[in-house]
Scaffold this motif. Structure first.
Motif, PDB file in Angstrom:
ATOM      1  N   LEU A   1       0.818  -1.210   0.000  1.00  0.00           N
ATOM      2  CA  LEU A   1       0.000   0.000   0.000  1.00  0.00           C
ATOM      3  C   LEU A   1       0.853   1.262   0.000  1.00  0.00           C
ATOM      4  O   LEU A   1       0.487   2.272  -0.610  1.00  0.00           O
ATOM      5  N   ARG A   2       1.964   1.220   0.739  1.00  0.00           N
ATOM      6  CA  ARG A   2       2.843   2.387   0.807  1.00  0.00           C
ATOM      7  C   ARG A   2       4.221   1.936   1.270  1.00  0.00           C
ATOM      8  O   ARG A   2       4.379   1.440   2.375  1.00  0.00           O
ATOM      9  N   LYS A   3       5.234   2.110   0.422  1.00  0.00           N
ATOM     10  CA  LYS A   3       6.584   1.668   0.756  1.00  0.00           C
ATOM     11  C   LYS A   3       7.413   2.734   1.461  1.00  0.00           C
ATOM     12  O   LYS A   3       8.460   2.441   2.021  1.00  0.00           O
ATOM     13  N   LYS A   4       6.959   3.971   1.439  1.00  0.00           N
ATOM     14  CA  LYS A   4       7.735   5.063   2.005  1.00  0.00           C
ATOM     15  C   LYS A   4       8.006   4.835   3.497  1.00  0.00           C
ATOM     16  O   LYS A   4       7.089   4.620   4.278  1.00  0.00           O
ATOM     17  N   ASN A   5       9.289   4.875   3.877  1.00  0.00           N
ATOM     18  CA  ASN A   5       9.761   4.712   5.257  1.00  0.00           C
ATOM     19  C   ASN A   5       9.485   3.325   5.829  1.00  0.00           C
ATOM     20  O   ASN A   5       9.741   3.079   7.009  1.00  0.00           O
ATOM     21  N   MET A   6       8.966   2.425   5.005  1.00  0.00           N
ATOM     22  CA  MET A   6       8.604   1.107   5.500  1.00  0.00           C
ATOM     23  C   MET A   6       9.818   0.235   5.777  1.00  0.00           C
ATOM     24  O   MET A   6       9.922  -0.397   6.825  1.00  0.00           O
ATOM     25  N   ARG A   7      10.760   0.214   4.847  1.00  0.00           N
ATOM     26  CA  ARG A   7      11.888  -0.711   4.968  1.00  0.00           C
ATOM     27  C   ARG A   7      12.743  -0.396   6.189  1.00  0.00           C
ATOM     28  O   ARG A   7      13.046  -1.294   6.982  1.00  0.00           O
ATOM     29  N   MET A   8      13.128   0.857   6.363  1.00  0.00           N
ATOM     30  CA  MET A   8      13.972   1.217   7.496  1.00  0.00           C
ATOM     31  C   MET A   8      13.274   0.949   8.814  1.00  0.00           C
ATOM     32  O   MET A   8      13.845   0.373   9.740  1.00  0.00           O
ATOM     33  N   ALA A   9      12.017   1.348   8.914  1.00  0.00           N
ATOM     34  CA  ALA A   9      11.266   1.148  10.149  1.00  0.00           C
ATOM     35  C   ALA A   9      11.097  -0.336  10.463  1.00  0.00           C
ATOM     36  O   ALA A   9      11.276  -0.770  11.599  1.00  0.00           O
ATOM     37  N   SER A  10      10.774  -1.115   9.440  1.00  0.00           N
ATOM     38  CA  SER A  10      10.548  -2.546   9.633  1.00  0.00           C
ATOM     39  C   SER A  10      11.830  -3.265  10.044  1.00  0.00           C
ATOM     40  O   SER A  10      11.819  -4.108  10.947  1.00  0.00           O
ATOM     41  N   VAL A  11      12.933  -2.936   9.391  1.00  0.00           N
ATOM     42  CA  VAL A  11      14.211  -3.579   9.723  1.00  0.00           C
ATOM     43  C   VAL A  11      14.638  -3.232  11.143  1.00  0.00           C
ATOM     44  O   VAL A  11      15.022  -4.117  11.930  1.00  0.00           O
ATOM     45  N   MET A  12      14.559  -1.965  11.519  1.00  0.00           N
ATOM     46  CA  MET A  12      14.937  -1.547  12.872  1.00  0.00           C
ATOM     47  C   MET A  12      14.066  -2.232  13.922  1.00  0.00           C
ATOM     48  O   MET A  12      14.562  -2.736  14.937  1.00  0.00           O
ATOM     49  N   PHE A  13      12.763  -2.280  13.662  1.00  0.00           N
ATOM     50  CA  PHE A  13      11.844  -2.884  14.623  1.00  0.00           C
ATOM     51  C   PHE A  13      12.094  -4.384  14.768  1.00  0.00           C
ATOM     52  O   PHE A  13      12.207  -4.899  15.883  1.00  0.00           O
ATOM     53  N   HIS A  14      12.195  -5.088  13.642  1.00  0.00           N
ATOM     54  CA  HIS A  14      12.327  -6.538  13.703  1.00  0.00           C
ATOM     55  C   HIS A  14      13.682  -6.983  14.244  1.00  0.00           C
ATOM     56  O   HIS A  14      13.755  -7.926  15.043  1.00  0.00           O
ATOM     57  N   VAL A  15      14.752  -6.329  13.821  1.00  0.00           N
ATOM     58  CA  VAL A  15      16.077  -6.679  14.354  1.00  0.00           C
ATOM     59  C   VAL A  15      16.118  -6.432  15.856  1.00  0.00           C
ATOM     60  O   VAL A  15      16.580  -7.268  16.639  1.00  0.00           O
ATOM     61  N   GLY A  16      15.599  -5.279  16.265  1.00  0.00           N
ATOM     62  CA  GLY A  16      15.590  -4.954  17.684  1.00  0.00           C
ATOM     63  C   GLY A  16      14.779  -5.928  18.504  1.00  0.00           C
ATOM     64  O   GLY A  16      15.237  -6.416  19.549  1.00  0.00           O
ATOM     65  N   ILE A  17      13.589  -6.278  18.033  1.00  0.00           N
ATOM     66  CA  ILE A  17      12.714  -7.134  18.834  1.00  0.00           C
ATOM     67  C   ILE A  17      13.208  -8.578  18.861  1.00  0.00           C
ATOM     68  O   ILE A  17      12.993  -9.296  19.847  1.00  0.00           O
ATOM     69  N   ILE A  18      13.869  -9.023  17.803  1.00  0.00           N
ATOM     70  CA  ILE A  18      14.430 -10.380  17.801  1.00  0.00           C
ATOM     71  C   ILE A  18      15.562 -10.482  18.831  1.00  0.00           C
ATOM     72  O   ILE A  18      15.641 -11.456  19.596  1.00  0.00           O
ATOM     73  N   VAL A  19      16.430  -9.475  18.865  1.00  0.00           N
ATOM     74  CA  VAL A  19      17.518  -9.468  19.854  1.00  0.00           C
ATOM     75  C   VAL A  19      16.943  -9.410  21.271  1.00  0.00           C
ATOM     76  O   VAL A  19      17.392 -10.129  22.170  1.00  0.00           O
TER      77      VAL A  19
ATOM     78  N   PHE B   1       3.174   5.301  13.866  1.00  0.00           N
ATOM     79  CA  PHE B   1       2.811   6.606  13.295  1.00  0.00           C
ATOM     80  C   PHE B   1       2.335   6.450  11.860  1.00  0.00           C
ATOM     81  O   PHE B   1       1.350   7.071  11.438  1.00  0.00           O
ATOM     82  N   ARG B   2       3.024   5.600  11.100  1.00  0.00           N
ATOM     83  CA  ARG B   2       2.654   5.341   9.707  1.00  0.00           C
ATOM     84  C   ARG B   2       1.269   4.714   9.616  1.00  0.00           C
ATOM     85  O   ARG B   2       0.466   5.061   8.753  1.00  0.00           O
ATOM     86  N   ARG B   3       0.970   3.811  10.528  1.00  0.00           N
ATOM     87  CA  ARG B   3      -0.302   3.091  10.472  1.00  0.00           C
ATOM     88  C   ARG B   3      -1.492   3.980  10.829  1.00  0.00           C
ATOM     89  O   ARG B   3      -2.597   3.788  10.309  1.00  0.00           O
ATOM     90  N   ILE B   4      -1.294   4.955  11.704  1.00  0.00           N
ATOM     91  CA  ILE B   4      -2.437   5.782  12.121  1.00  0.00           C
ATOM     92  C   ILE B   4      -2.550   7.082  11.330  1.00  0.00           C
ATOM     93  O   ILE B   4      -3.565   7.769  11.425  1.00  0.00           O
ATOM     94  N   THR B   5      -1.515   7.451  10.559  1.00  0.00           N
ATOM     95  CA  THR B   5      -1.563   8.720   9.839  1.00  0.00           C
ATOM     96  C   THR B   5      -1.739   8.562   8.336  1.00  0.00           C
ATOM     97  O   THR B   5      -2.230   9.475   7.679  1.00  0.00           O
ATOM     98  N   ASP B   6      -1.326   7.418   7.781  1.00  0.00           N
ATOM     99  CA  ASP B   6      -1.484   7.199   6.351  1.00  0.00           C
ATOM    100  C   ASP B   6      -2.910   6.731   6.068  1.00  0.00           C
ATOM    101  O   ASP B   6      -3.324   5.674   6.561  1.00  0.00           O
ATOM    102  N   PRO B   7      -3.681   7.469   5.297  1.00  0.00           N
ATOM    103  CA  PRO B   7      -5.093   7.127   5.074  1.00  0.00           C
ATOM    104  C   PRO B   7      -5.301   5.731   4.491  1.00  0.00           C
ATOM    105  O   PRO B   7      -6.209   5.009   4.904  1.00  0.00           O
ATOM    106  N   ARG B   8      -4.472   5.334   3.533  1.00  0.00           N
ATOM    107  CA  ARG B   8      -4.644   4.027   2.881  1.00  0.00           C
ATOM    108  C   ARG B   8      -4.378   2.891   3.860  1.00  0.00           C
ATOM    109  O   ARG B   8      -5.112   1.904   3.899  1.00  0.00           O
ATOM    110  N   ILE B   9      -3.321   3.053   4.658  1.00  0.00           N
ATOM    111  CA  ILE B   9      -2.962   1.996   5.602  1.00  0.00           C
ATOM    112  C   ILE B   9      -3.955   1.955   6.759  1.00  0.00           C
ATOM    113  O   ILE B   9      -4.338   0.879   7.229  1.00  0.00           O
ATOM    114  N   ARG B  10      -4.377   3.121   7.204  1.00  0.00           N
ATOM    115  CA  ARG B  10      -5.354   3.167   8.300  1.00  0.00           C
ATOM    116  C   ARG B  10      -6.664   2.521   7.878  1.00  0.00           C
ATOM    117  O   ARG B  10      -7.319   1.826   8.670  1.00  0.00           O
TER     118      ARG B  10
END
Length: 225
Positions: A43-61, A110-119
Protein backbone atom coordinates in the motif's frame (compact mmCIF):
# COMPACT_ATOMS: atom_id res chain seq x y z
CA UNK A 1 -1.02 -6.68 48.18
CA UNK A 2 0.46 -10.19 48.52
CA UNK A 3 -2.75 -11.64 47.09
CA UNK A 4 -2.62 -9.27 44.10
CA UNK A 5 1.07 -10.04 43.55
CA UNK A 6 0.34 -13.77 43.59
CA UNK A 7 -2.58 -13.33 41.22
CA UNK A 8 -0.65 -11.22 38.69
CA UNK A 9 2.70 -12.99 38.79
CA UNK A 10 1.87 -16.44 40.12
CA UNK A 11 -1.47 -17.28 38.46
CA UNK A 12 -1.81 -14.95 35.46
CA UNK A 13 1.38 -16.27 33.77
CA UNK A 14 -0.21 -19.73 33.48
CA UNK A 15 -3.44 -18.27 32.10
CA UNK A 16 -1.49 -16.24 29.53
CA UNK A 17 0.70 -19.18 28.49
CA UNK A 18 -2.28 -21.55 28.27
CA UNK A 19 -4.22 -19.15 26.03
CA UNK A 20 -1.04 -18.59 23.99
CA UNK A 21 -0.44 -22.29 23.33
CA UNK A 22 -4.05 -23.42 22.89
CA UNK A 23 -5.00 -20.31 20.93
CA UNK A 24 -2.11 -20.63 18.48
CA UNK A 25 -2.75 -24.33 17.95
CA UNK A 26 -6.50 -23.78 17.43
CA UNK A 27 -6.02 -20.90 15.02
CA UNK A 28 -3.47 -22.83 12.97
CA UNK A 29 -5.76 -25.85 12.90
CA UNK A 30 -9.00 -24.03 12.05
CA UNK A 31 -8.00 -20.70 10.52
CA UNK A 32 -4.90 -21.09 8.40
CA UNK A 33 -6.11 -18.46 5.92
CA UNK A 34 -5.84 -15.90 8.73
CA UNK A 35 -2.29 -17.03 9.58
CA UNK A 36 -0.42 -14.21 7.85
CA UNK A 37 1.58 -11.08 8.52
CA UNK A 38 -0.87 -8.78 6.77
CA UNK A 39 1.93 -6.58 5.46
CA UNK A 40 1.00 -3.09 4.31
CA UNK A 41 4.13 -2.63 2.22
CA UNK A 42 2.19 -2.92 -1.05
CA UNK A 43 0.00 0.00 0.00
CA UNK A 44 2.84 2.39 0.81
CA UNK A 45 6.58 1.67 0.76
CA UNK A 46 7.74 5.06 2.01
CA UNK A 47 9.76 4.71 5.26
CA UNK A 48 8.60 1.11 5.50
CA UNK A 49 11.89 -0.71 4.97
CA UNK A 50 13.97 1.22 7.50
CA UNK A 51 11.27 1.15 10.15
CA UNK A 52 10.55 -2.55 9.63
CA UNK A 53 14.21 -3.58 9.72
CA UNK A 54 14.94 -1.55 12.87
CA UNK A 55 11.84 -2.88 14.62
CA UNK A 56 12.33 -6.54 13.70
CA UNK A 57 16.08 -6.68 14.35
CA UNK A 58 15.59 -4.95 17.68
CA UNK A 59 12.71 -7.13 18.83
CA UNK A 60 14.43 -10.38 17.80
CA UNK A 61 17.52 -9.47 19.85
CA UNK A 62 15.32 -8.46 22.79
CA UNK A 63 13.24 -11.64 22.64
CA UNK A 64 16.16 -14.04 22.59
CA UNK A 65 18.01 -11.93 25.14
CA UNK A 66 15.10 -12.28 27.55
CA UNK A 67 14.70 -15.96 26.74
CA UNK A 68 18.34 -16.81 27.42
CA UNK A 69 18.81 -14.32 30.25
CA UNK A 70 15.77 -15.39 32.26
CA UNK A 71 15.74 -19.13 31.67
CA UNK A 72 19.47 -19.90 31.89
CA UNK A 73 20.23 -21.29 35.39
CA UNK A 74 22.81 -19.40 37.43
CA UNK A 75 25.12 -22.42 37.62
CA UNK A 76 25.32 -22.58 33.78
CA UNK A 77 27.07 -19.21 33.41
CA UNK A 78 28.67 -18.86 36.86
CA UNK A 79 32.09 -20.22 35.68
CA UNK A 80 32.24 -17.54 32.96
CA UNK A 81 30.72 -14.40 34.44
CA UNK A 82 29.23 -12.96 37.59
CA UNK A 83 25.57 -11.91 37.85
CA UNK A 84 26.76 -8.29 37.81
CA UNK A 85 28.61 -8.80 34.52
CA UNK A 86 25.57 -10.51 33.04
CA UNK A 87 23.39 -7.60 34.12
CA UNK A 88 25.72 -5.01 32.55
CA UNK A 89 25.80 -7.08 29.35
CA UNK A 90 21.99 -7.20 29.33
CA UNK A 91 21.74 -3.45 29.85
CA UNK A 92 24.19 -2.73 27.03
CA UNK A 93 22.86 -5.13 24.41
CA UNK A 94 19.25 -4.73 25.46
CA UNK A 95 19.55 -0.95 25.54
CA UNK A 96 20.94 -0.73 22.00
CA UNK A 97 18.38 -3.21 20.63
CA UNK A 98 15.63 -1.45 22.57
CA UNK A 99 16.44 1.94 21.05
CA UNK A 100 16.41 0.42 17.54
CA UNK A 101 13.13 -1.34 18.23
CA UNK A 102 11.51 1.72 19.81
CA UNK A 103 12.39 3.98 16.88
CA UNK A 104 11.22 1.41 14.34
CA UNK A 105 8.04 0.64 16.28
CA UNK A 106 7.18 4.31 16.71
CA UNK A 107 7.66 4.88 12.98
CA UNK A 108 5.44 1.91 12.12
CA UNK A 109 2.76 3.03 14.57
CA UNK A 110 2.81 6.61 13.30
CA UNK A 111 2.65 5.34 9.71
CA UNK A 112 -0.30 3.09 10.47
CA UNK A 113 -2.44 5.78 12.12
CA UNK A 114 -1.56 8.72 9.84
CA UNK A 115 -1.48 7.20 6.35
CA UNK A 116 -5.09 7.13 5.07
CA UNK A 117 -4.64 4.03 2.88
CA UNK A 118 -2.96 2.00 5.60
CA UNK A 119 -5.35 3.17 8.30
CA UNK A 120 -8.32 2.16 6.15
CA UNK A 121 -6.98 -1.37 5.72
CA UNK A 122 -5.93 -1.79 9.38
CA UNK A 123 -7.96 -3.53 12.05
CA UNK A 124 -8.21 -2.49 15.68
CA UNK A 125 -5.93 -5.42 16.50
CA UNK A 126 -3.26 -4.19 14.07
CA UNK A 127 -3.09 -0.80 15.76
CA UNK A 128 -3.36 -2.23 19.26
CA UNK A 129 -0.54 -4.74 18.90
CA UNK A 130 2.02 -2.30 17.47
CA UNK A 131 1.05 0.20 20.18
CA UNK A 132 1.46 -2.43 22.91
CA UNK A 133 4.80 -3.63 21.56
CA UNK A 134 6.14 -0.08 21.31
CA UNK A 135 4.94 0.72 24.83
CA UNK A 136 6.50 -2.50 26.12
CA UNK A 137 9.87 -1.63 24.58
CA UNK A 138 9.67 1.87 26.08
CA UNK A 139 8.96 0.36 29.51
CA UNK A 140 11.88 -2.01 29.06
CA UNK A 141 14.20 0.93 28.41
CA UNK A 142 12.83 2.70 31.48
CA UNK A 143 13.75 -0.29 33.65
CA UNK A 144 17.39 0.52 32.95
CA UNK A 145 17.15 3.54 35.26
CA UNK A 146 16.44 1.66 38.52
CA UNK A 147 18.75 -1.15 37.39
CA UNK A 148 21.70 1.25 37.28
CA UNK A 149 21.28 1.71 41.02
CA UNK A 150 22.29 -1.89 41.74
CA UNK A 151 24.68 -3.44 39.26
CA UNK A 152 25.53 -6.44 41.42
CA UNK A 153 23.10 -8.62 39.50
CA UNK A 154 20.77 -9.21 42.46
CA UNK A 155 17.69 -7.97 40.62
CA UNK A 156 18.41 -10.11 37.58
CA UNK A 157 18.69 -13.16 39.82
CA UNK A 158 15.24 -12.40 41.23
CA UNK A 159 13.70 -12.22 37.76
CA UNK A 160 15.48 -15.41 36.70
CA UNK A 161 14.20 -17.17 39.82
CA UNK A 162 10.67 -15.99 39.02
CA UNK A 163 10.75 -17.03 35.34
CA UNK A 164 12.34 -20.40 36.08
CA UNK A 165 9.93 -20.87 38.98
CA UNK A 166 6.96 -20.41 36.64
CA UNK A 167 8.22 -23.13 34.31
CA UNK A 168 9.06 -25.49 37.18
CA UNK A 169 5.72 -24.84 38.93
CA UNK A 170 7.36 -23.31 41.97
CA UNK A 171 4.57 -22.10 44.28
CA UNK A 172 6.88 -19.36 45.59
CA UNK A 173 7.60 -17.88 42.14
CA UNK A 174 5.53 -14.71 42.63
CA UNK A 175 7.21 -13.97 45.97
CA UNK A 176 10.61 -13.60 44.31
CA UNK A 177 9.57 -10.33 42.65
CA UNK A 178 7.15 -9.09 45.33
CA UNK A 179 9.40 -6.19 46.36
CA UNK A 180 10.84 -5.07 43.01
CA UNK A 181 10.21 -1.63 41.51
CA UNK A 182 6.76 -1.06 39.98
CA UNK A 183 8.31 -0.37 36.56
CA UNK A 184 9.58 -3.96 36.43
CA UNK A 185 6.17 -5.31 37.42
CA UNK A 186 4.40 -3.21 34.81
CA UNK A 187 6.87 -4.43 32.19
CA UNK A 188 6.29 -8.07 33.16
CA UNK A 189 2.51 -7.70 33.25
CA UNK A 190 2.40 -6.05 29.82
CA UNK A 191 4.62 -8.82 28.46
CA UNK A 192 2.22 -11.46 29.79
CA UNK A 193 -0.70 -9.52 28.29
CA UNK A 194 1.00 -9.66 24.88
CA UNK A 195 1.30 -13.44 25.24
CA UNK A 196 -2.40 -13.57 26.12
CA UNK A 197 -3.58 -11.76 22.98
CA UNK A 198 -0.84 -13.18 20.71
CA UNK A 199 -2.99 -15.89 19.05
CA UNK A 200 -5.63 -13.33 18.04
CA UNK A 201 -3.25 -10.96 16.26
CA UNK A 202 -0.96 -10.90 13.24
CA UNK A 203 1.95 -11.86 15.52
CA UNK A 204 1.28 -15.53 14.73
CA UNK A 205 3.30 -15.05 11.54
CA UNK A 206 6.40 -15.31 13.74
CA UNK A 207 5.99 -19.10 13.57
CA UNK A 208 5.80 -19.13 9.78
CA UNK A 209 9.50 -19.29 8.96
CA UNK A 210 9.80 -20.17 5.22
CA UNK A 211 12.40 -22.89 5.68
CA UNK A 212 10.95 -24.88 2.77
CA UNK A 213 12.37 -22.27 0.37
CA UNK A 214 15.86 -23.69 1.02
CA UNK A 215 14.91 -27.25 0.05
CA UNK A 216 12.20 -26.93 -2.61
CA UNK A 217 12.88 -27.53 -6.30
CA UNK A 218 13.75 -24.58 -8.50
CA UNK A 219 10.77 -22.90 -10.13
CA UNK A 220 10.98 -22.07 -13.83
CA UNK A 221 9.26 -18.81 -14.76
CA UNK A 222 8.77 -18.00 -18.45
CA UNK A 223 7.06 -15.19 -20.26
CA UNK A 224 3.76 -16.06 -21.88
CA UNK A 225 4.20 -16.79 -25.61
Amino acid sequence: MNYLNTLLFGVFPYIALAVFLIGCWTRYDHGQFTWRAGSSQMLRKKNMRMASVMFHVGIIVIFFGHLVGLLTPHWAYEPFMTPGTKQILAITVGGIAGVFCLIGGAMLFFRRITDPRIRASSTVGDVLIIALLTAQVALGLLTILPTLGHLDGSTMLLFSSWAQGIFTFDARAASYIAEVHWIYKTHIFLGLLIFLIFPFTRLVHMFSVPLEYFTRNAQVVRKRA
